[in-house]
Design a protein around this motif. Structure first.
Motif, mmCIF file in Angstrom:
data_model
loop_
_atom_site.group_PDB
_atom_site.id
_atom_site.type_symbol
_atom_site.label_atom_id
_atom_site.label_comp_id
_atom_site.label_asym_id
_atom_site.label_seq_id
_atom_site.Cartn_x
_atom_site.Cartn_y
_atom_site.Cartn_z
ATOM 1 N N TYR A 1 -20.279 26.623 6.163
ATOM 2 C CA TYR A 1 -21.307 26.973 7.142
ATOM 3 C C TYR A 1 -20.702 26.925 8.534
ATOM 4 O O TYR A 1 -19.804 26.141 8.802
ATOM 5 C CB TYR A 1 -22.480 25.988 7.056
ATOM 6 C CG TYR A 1 -23.108 25.949 5.700
ATOM 7 C CD1 TYR A 1 -24.111 26.847 5.356
ATOM 8 C CD2 TYR A 1 -22.687 25.034 4.749
ATOM 9 C CE1 TYR A 1 -24.685 26.827 4.096
ATOM 10 C CE2 TYR A 1 -23.250 25.015 3.487
ATOM 11 C CZ TYR A 1 -24.245 25.905 3.169
ATOM 12 O OH TYR A 1 -24.805 25.887 1.920
ATOM 13 N N CYS B 1 -29.305 22.531 10.731
ATOM 14 C CA CYS B 1 -29.457 23.976 10.590
ATOM 15 C C CYS B 1 -30.670 24.275 9.730
ATOM 16 O O CYS B 1 -30.835 23.711 8.654
ATOM 17 C CB CYS B 1 -28.217 24.577 9.937
ATOM 18 S SG CYS B 1 -26.727 24.388 10.922
ATOM 19 N N CYS C 1 -21.892 26.192 12.301
ATOM 20 C CA CYS C 1 -22.996 25.633 13.076
ATOM 21 C C CYS C 1 -23.400 26.599 14.186
ATOM 22 O O CYS C 1 -22.557 27.091 14.929
ATOM 23 C CB CYS C 1 -22.594 24.286 13.666
ATOM 24 S SG CYS C 1 -23.895 23.515 14.650
ATOM 25 N N SER C 2 -24.676 26.856 14.285
ATOM 26 C CA SER C 2 -25.162 27.791 15.301
ATOM 27 C C SER C 2 -25.214 27.165 16.683
ATOM 28 O O SER C 2 -25.371 27.864 17.679
ATOM 29 C CB SER C 2 -26.549 28.299 14.912
ATOM 30 O OG SER C 2 -27.451 27.216 14.813
ATOM 31 N N CYS D 1 -27.606 28.926 10.018
ATOM 32 C CA CYS D 1 -26.153 28.802 10.043
ATOM 33 C C CYS D 1 -25.541 29.839 9.119
ATOM 34 O O CYS D 1 -25.979 30.019 7.987
ATOM 35 C CB CYS D 1 -25.721 27.403 9.616
ATOM 36 S SG CYS D 1 -26.185 26.140 10.809
ATOM 37 N N CYS E 1 -24.696 19.453 10.676
ATOM 38 C CA CYS E 1 -23.339 19.584 11.189
ATOM 39 C C CYS E 1 -22.755 18.183 11.416
ATOM 40 O O CYS E 1 -23.351 17.372 12.124
ATOM 41 C CB CYS E 1 -23.346 20.362 12.498
ATOM 42 S SG CYS E 1 -21.714 20.512 13.251
#
Length: 49
Positions: free
Chosen positions: A9, A34, A11-12, A39, A27
């Motif tokens: 993934y 998320c 992380c946004s 994500c 995260c």
């Protein structure tokens, strides 16, 4: 899928890549949770170079 790839993934919030076997989607770097679909899901190598 190939043998040396695993679901990862991105992380946004901080942009770091992580894997989460428990799929809690937190995260480990910034502790951002998320939401589903937030994500980006990628498949990355699990081999160390």
């Amino acid at each position: 899928m190939v043998d040396n790839a695993e679901k990862s993934y991105k992380c946004s919030q901080c942009g770091m890549m992580f894997t989460d076997a428990r799929e809690k989607l937190e995260c480990p770097f910034c502790h951002h949770h998320c939401q589903q679909g937030e994500c980006e899901v990628l498949y990355s190598s699990n081999e160390e170079y």
